[in-house]
Motif scaffolding. Structure first.
Motif, PDB file in Angstrom:
ATOM      1  N   GLY A  24       0.803  -1.502   0.074  1.00 30.62           N
ATOM      2  CA  GLY A  24      -0.039  -0.009  -0.060  1.00 30.62           C
ATOM      3  C   GLY A  24       0.918   1.137   0.223  1.00 30.62           C
ATOM      4  O   GLY A  24       2.131   1.357   0.595  1.00 30.62           O
ATOM      5  N   THR A  25       0.289   2.208  -0.719  1.00 25.50           N
ATOM      6  CA  THR A  25       1.083   3.629  -0.712  1.00 25.50           C
ATOM      7  C   THR A  25       0.484   4.538   0.214  1.00 25.50           C
ATOM      8  O   THR A  25       1.161   5.500   0.677  1.00 25.50           O
ATOM      9  N   ALA A  59      -6.493   1.064  -6.830  1.00 26.82           N
ATOM     10  CA  ALA A  59      -6.867  -0.084  -7.100  1.00 26.82           C
ATOM     11  C   ALA A  59      -5.701  -0.817  -8.151  1.00 26.82           C
ATOM     12  O   ALA A  59      -6.062  -0.964  -9.456  1.00 26.82           O
ATOM     13  N   THR A  60      -4.667  -1.135  -7.714  1.00 24.99           N
ATOM     14  CA  THR A  60      -3.537  -1.635  -8.437  1.00 24.99           C
ATOM     15  C   THR A  60      -3.070  -2.817  -7.851  1.00 24.99           C
ATOM     16  O   THR A  60      -3.275  -3.040  -6.486  1.00 24.99           O
ATOM     17  N   MET A  83      -4.674  -0.161  -2.720  1.00 27.49           N
ATOM     18  CA  MET A  83      -5.937  -0.760  -2.035  1.00 27.49           C
ATOM     19  C   MET A  83      -6.848   0.382  -1.745  1.00 27.49           C
ATOM     20  O   MET A  83      -6.461   1.722  -1.534  1.00 27.49           O
ATOM     21  N   ASN A  84      -8.145  -0.071  -1.348  1.00 25.74           N
ATOM     22  CA  ASN A  84      -9.086   0.870  -0.998  1.00 25.74           C
ATOM     23  C   ASN A  84      -9.914   0.623  -0.069  1.00 25.74           C
ATOM     24  O   ASN A  84     -10.982  -0.165  -0.021  1.00 25.74           O
ATOM     25  N   GLY A  93     -13.653  -5.684  -9.604  1.00 30.63           N
ATOM     26  CA  GLY A  93     -13.278  -4.466  -9.081  1.00 30.63           C
ATOM     27  C   GLY A  93     -14.695  -3.556  -9.263  1.00 30.63           C
ATOM     28  O   GLY A  93     -14.874  -2.352  -9.014  1.00 30.63           O
ATOM     29  N   LYS A  94     -15.687  -4.148  -9.846  1.00 27.68           N
ATOM     30  CA  LYS A  94     -16.952  -3.691 -10.154  1.00 27.68           C
ATOM     31  C   LYS A  94     -17.971  -3.938  -9.206  1.00 27.68           C
ATOM     32  O   LYS A  94     -17.977  -5.271  -9.064  1.00 27.68           O
ATOM     33  N   LYS A  95     -18.680  -2.999  -8.496  1.00 29.87           N
ATOM     34  CA  LYS A  95     -19.676  -3.465  -7.676  1.00 29.87           C
ATOM     35  C   LYS A  95     -20.821  -4.166  -8.489  1.00 29.87           C
ATOM     36  O   LYS A  95     -21.248  -3.835  -9.531  1.00 29.87           O
TER      37      LYS A  95
END
Length: 359
Positions: free
Chosen positions: A253-254, A259-260, A269-270, A310-312
């Motif tokens: 994590g940065t 989302a990579t 991450m998110n 990655g799509k809801k």
């Protein structure tokens, strides 16, 4: 030539047949009277664990559910604790008459006891499989920070978001989010101590003592066989680890939402909210707001995709985990016998399972 082509196609077909597959375990129903797990309704399933033998699936429902539920070997959904109403009552009696407040996780411990993160009641409660009763275990219920070095029942917490044992079940670790600490309870002495975080908000410095460093907002933890404590930070969008010597460092994590995948410290991450240790020692992460599940590999320090587009959404992608859609997955855990990955797809009101490819 034909025989070689036929053999190749057979190998290809066998390989495809053994591929990981994602399936529905429970939830998604319309709230009718069905007790069949796959037809019943679940309300915000957050945490998933297993009975001691692994035959029964255990689920806690969060704010609008307020129950501990179980899926039997026959696929039936039963309620073990909670009335479905929010509250803080029932200690010492029938757990089905007890009330809870926003349970986020659970952990099966020694003595046929299930420990419940009663999050907004600021305490841990214990459900006895033998008696069906619920009792107080850690925390007075009053928000605060006191109690290190003393009995767990006299300590104060501020939002108990995650409970989980070390592999030997000698210590119960508690993610005390509001106090920005990871604490543990020695199961023999019942004494509580802090193992990470100094109560301040911030990014910890790599290589420093974990108890002297800040944390942003620890949401979940997991302890591996080597004594490493893995810490997931929601608002910090990061994975950190405290080694057996008590030193902390950031591994993925940065610090910014994204989302990579790829190199751990470059990947993003998110709002990740839960994690567990897989059987190979890698770390599975519920990357909640990205609607996906990730894997951190400590051997090469990379973050890779396990499931989710990655799509809801709700589609299971014809059984392909990489084509499946989630809506805020809040829990991920590995079944100890089979190695299958269970995912609590909270906002879709269901629990899913990735059936692992057999060698």
């Amino acid at each position: 030539m034909r025989s070689l082509l036929a053999a190749f196609l057979l190998v290809l077909a066998a390989s495809h047949a053994r591929a990981d597959k994602i399936v529905l375990v429970a939830g998604g129903g319309d709230g009718g009277d069905s007790t069949e797990a796959t037809k019943a309704k679940l309300i915000q399933p957050f945490g998933v664990d297993f009975s001691v033998g692994g035959d029964t699936i255990l689920i806690v429902e969060m704010a609008k559910g307020e129950r501990l539920r179980a899926i039997t070997r026959e696929g039936k959904l039963v309620t073990m604790a909670g009335t479905g109403e929010k509250g803080d009552a029932g200690d010492g009696g029938d757990a089905r008459k007890a009330t809870f407040n926003g349970m986020h996780s659970l952990a099966t411990g020694p003595g046929l006891t299930i420990f419940l993160a009663d999050t907004w009641n600021n305490r841990v409660r214990a459900y006895s499989v033998g008696t069906g009763n619920v009792t107080a275990f850690a925390g007075t219920g009053e928000k605060g920070f006191i109690g290190d070095g003393g009995p767990a029942k006299d300590a104060k917490f501020d939002g108990v978001f995650c409970v989980g044992f070390d592999p030997d079940k000698k210590n119960l670790y508690i993610t005390d989010l509001g106090n920005k600490r990871i604490r543990k309870v020695d199961m023999k002495s019942n004494v509580v101590t802090t193992v990470a975080g100094n109560g301040q908000r911030g990014v910890p410095k790599d290589g420093e003592d974990a108890t002297k460093q800040p944390l942003i907002d620890p949401r979940a933890h997991a302890v591996d066989k080597d004594g490493n404590i893995w810490i997931l930070e929601r608002g910090g969008h990061a994975l950190r680890v405290v080694d057996a010597k008590g030193k902390i460092r950031t591994v993925a994590g940065t610090g910014k939402a994204g989302a990579t995948t790829g190199k751990g410290l470059e990947a993003q991450m998110n709002g990740p909210k839960h994690l567990c240790i897989d059987r190979d020692g890698s770390v599975l992460i519920a990357d909640t707001e990205n609607h996906r599940v990730l894997r951190f590999n400590p051997k090469d320090n990379t973050l890779s995709l396990v499931a989710g587009t990655g799509k809801k959404g709700k589609s299971l992608g014809d059984g392909d985990p990489l084509k499946a859609e989630f809506n805020q997955p809040h829990g991920v855990i590995v079944q100890p016998k089979t190695g299958d990955i269970y995912i609590s797809d909270a906002s879709n009101g269901r629990v899913l399972k990735i059936v692992r490819e057999k060698p």
